[in-house]
Design a protein around this motif. Structure first.
Motif, mmCIF file in Angstrom:
data_model
loop_
_atom_site.group_PDB
_atom_site.id
_atom_site.type_symbol
_atom_site.label_atom_id
_atom_site.label_comp_id
_atom_site.label_asym_id
_atom_site.label_seq_id
_atom_site.Cartn_x
_atom_site.Cartn_y
_atom_site.Cartn_z
ATOM 1 N N ASN A 64 4.211 -0.281 10.070
ATOM 2 C CA ASN A 64 3.976 -1.723 9.868
ATOM 3 C C ASN A 64 2.544 -2.125 10.194
ATOM 4 O OD1 ASN A 64 6.706 -2.171 9.112
ATOM 5 N ND2 ASN A 64 7.291 -2.229 11.271
ATOM 6 N N VAL A 65 1.619 -1.313 9.712
ATOM 7 C CA VAL A 65 0.195 -1.591 9.893
ATOM 8 C C VAL A 65 -0.331 -2.287 8.641
ATOM 9 C CG1 VAL A 65 -2.088 -0.575 10.208
ATOM 10 C CG2 VAL A 65 -0.114 0.377 11.420
ATOM 11 N N SER A 66 -1.131 -3.313 8.833
ATOM 12 C CA SER A 66 -1.744 -4.022 7.702
ATOM 13 C C SER A 66 -3.247 -3.782 7.713
ATOM 14 C CB SER A 66 -1.454 -5.527 7.776
ATOM 15 O OG SER A 66 -0.077 -5.776 7.580
ATOM 16 N N LEU A 67 -3.769 -3.407 6.551
ATOM 17 C CA LEU A 67 -5.201 -3.165 6.378
ATOM 18 C C LEU A 67 -5.727 -3.987 5.219
ATOM 19 C CD1 LEU A 67 -5.401 0.749 6.535
ATOM 20 C CD2 LEU A 67 -5.763 -0.846 8.420
ATOM 21 N N ILE A 68 -6.991 -4.377 5.317
ATOM 22 C CA ILE A 68 -7.700 -4.931 4.162
ATOM 23 C C ILE A 68 -8.625 -3.829 3.658
ATOM 24 C CG2 ILE A 68 -9.341 -6.655 3.362
ATOM 25 C CD1 ILE A 68 -8.264 -8.566 5.420
ATOM 26 N N ILE A 69 -8.429 -3.437 2.401
ATOM 27 C CA ILE A 69 -9.193 -2.323 1.844
ATOM 28 C C ILE A 69 -10.029 -2.785 0.657
ATOM 29 C CG2 ILE A 69 -7.466 -0.621 2.565
ATOM 30 C CD1 ILE A 69 -6.621 -0.516 -0.439
ATOM 31 N N SER A 70 -11.028 -1.959 0.333
ATOM 32 C CA SER A 70 -11.859 -2.202 -0.857
ATOM 33 C C SER A 70 -12.379 -0.854 -1.337
ATOM 34 C CB SER A 70 -13.020 -3.149 -0.515
ATOM 35 O OG SER A 70 -13.919 -2.513 0.378
ATOM 36 N N GLU A 113 -10.967 -3.979 7.180
ATOM 37 C CA GLU A 113 -10.500 -4.678 8.377
ATOM 38 C C GLU A 113 -9.101 -4.218 8.736
ATOM 39 O OE1 GLU A 113 -9.476 -9.269 9.810
ATOM 40 O OE2 GLU A 113 -10.597 -8.907 7.960
ATOM 41 N N VAL A 114 -8.840 -4.109 10.012
ATOM 42 C CA VAL A 114 -7.506 -3.773 10.514
ATOM 43 C C VAL A 114 -6.858 -5.047 11.037
ATOM 44 C CG1 VAL A 114 -6.158 -2.421 12.154
ATOM 45 C CG2 VAL A 114 -8.258 -1.462 11.166
ATOM 46 N N ILE A 115 -5.692 -5.377 10.505
ATOM 47 C CA ILE A 115 -4.941 -6.537 10.989
ATOM 48 C C ILE A 115 -3.971 -6.029 12.037
ATOM 49 C CG2 ILE A 115 -3.389 -8.422 10.354
ATOM 50 C CD1 ILE A 115 -4.565 -8.299 7.558
ATOM 51 N N MET A 116 -4.224 -6.396 13.253
ATOM 52 C CA MET A 116 -3.427 -5.855 14.351
ATOM 53 C C MET A 116 -1.968 -6.262 14.224
ATOM 54 S SD MET A 116 -5.398 -3.994 15.996
ATOM 55 C CE MET A 116 -4.325 -3.636 17.367
ATOM 56 N N GLY A 120 1.780 -0.738 5.529
ATOM 57 C CA GLY A 120 2.422 0.565 5.425
ATOM 58 C C GLY A 120 2.341 1.325 6.734
ATOM 59 N N THR A 121 2.330 2.649 6.634
ATOM 60 C CA THR A 121 2.332 3.525 7.802
ATOM 61 C C THR A 121 1.045 4.319 7.883
ATOM 62 O OG1 THR A 121 4.747 3.760 7.700
ATOM 63 C CG2 THR A 121 3.540 5.425 8.950
#
Length: 367
Positions: free
Chosen positions: A182-188, A204-207, A127-128
């Protein structure tokens, strides 16, 4: 009150502890009293006045627990007051239940009386990132919303704790308010609130990948009858977009994927959806200002031979997606020199179909 009495009686019958019986000492006291009463010639029914300490404490806790459920009051834990879910907030969902691969841990109520549902799990969402002056928000795209523990279909924005916000600012080198798309994050550790602002832990931030400016080949999917079909999940996106007509449904799609949606609408003659795929951004000149104008133009061009249509040409061509810059792209149809299909981003960063041809290296890109 009758409901509370019923619940107490039911719970006592089911959950009475093993200690909730006479001990040997208590039995002997009863026998002695009965024997003493018989010597005096009197007959009475006796109920022991003392229960074991464990049984008494168990009963008090049992009654207190049921009353807590009925009155929605529980002791505070770690500064938060746990609470039973309001029937209008995640109705029918109990602790331990799974929702979109997230496990509901518990419900909590803050000092203002607002409820939140706490989930454990993990998901990769796109997302953004909206960097405000003091707060960083994440706005999930349409497909990512389906990966979150949501049941009402509402759009949400995700906030983070102070440490995660600083991490995100450092990763993206942000020193002023901007939006990073267009940023991808791994969240919990997801916490869903009654409102639209939820909270999560950024694990984690997916560049983001570097912008692909070179040609990117792709193929269309045809069935045995040479009809264009859409692969999943693109087919699901088309169905939702055709129903809602919301540009947000297209968020995260590549230019070549929007191109396939446009062609599929042509294949099934869904010109309502096809019209919605054009870029309707204010200020853009439209050769067909209204849907009726577009439908009239379609009916007038019905006499064009099939082999001259765009749909027929692309089915027998080698296709490449070419990105010119962050907001402009085209589909190269290599079968015929100079034939292309232009797309551009709207103000929300979503790829839409161009209305007019655009020049690229001396060639005109036609729709």
């Amino acid at each position: 009150m009758a409901d509370l009495n019923h619940e107490v009686k039911k719970a006592v019958n089911v959950a009475w502890t093993k200690e909730s019986v006479f001990t040997e000492q208590e039995k002997q006291i009863v026998r002695n009293r009965i024997g003493s009463s018989a010597d005096k010639g009197r007959k009475k029914d006796y109920v022991p006045k003392l229960l074991s300490a464990a049984a008494a404490v168990g009963f008090v806790l049992l009654i207190g627990g049921i009353a807590g459920v009925q009155t929605d009051v529980f002791p505070e834990q770690n500064g938060q007051e746990t609470a039973v879910a309001d029937r209008s907030f995640y109705p029918g969902l109990a602790e331990g239940a799974m929702l979109n691969n997230w496990k509901l841990s518990n419900f909590e109520k803050d000092s203002h009386g607002s409820l939140s549902a706490v989930f454990t799990g993990k998901a990769e969402i796109t997302g953004t990132l909206d960097f405000k002056n003091d707060i960083v928000y994440f706005l999930p795209d349409h497909n990512s919303l389906k990966l979150l523990p949501l049941i009402d279909g509402k759009n949400v924005k995700i906030a983070f704790n102070e440490a995660d916000q600083e991490k995100l600012k450092k990763v993206f080198g942000v020193k002023m308010p901007i939006k990073e798309e267009n940023v991808s994050l791994i969240i919990s550790g997801y916490r869903a609130a009654e409102g639209t602002v939820h909270q999560a832990d950024a694990v984690e931030v997916i560049m983001p990948q570097e912008l692909q400016l070179g040609p990117l080949p792709f193929q269309l999917l045809l069935n045995n009858d040479k009809k264009l079909v859409l692969p999943e999940p693109l087919n699901h996106v088309y169905k939702e977009f055709s129903l809602r007509g919301a540009d947000e449904t297209l968020k995260g799609l590549r230019p070549s994927e929007v191109f396939q949606l446009y062609l599929f609408a042509e294949e099934i003659e869904d010109f309502y959806t096809q019209y919605a795929l054009f870029n309707h951004e204010p200020g853009i000149e439209k050769p067909f200002p209204t849907l009726n104008d577009y439908l009239n133009a379609i009916s007038e061009s019905a006499s064009i031979p099939e082999e001259q249509t765009l749909l027929h040409r692309v089915k027998n061509a080698s296709l490449e997606e070419v990105t010119l810059d962050d907001s402009s792209a085209y589909i190269s149809i290599s079968e015929e020199a100079g034939l292309g299909f232009g797309l551009s981003k709207n103000s929300e960063g979503i790829w839409k179909v161009n209305w007019m041809p655009i020049p690229v290296n001396g060639l005109s890109l036609y729709l």
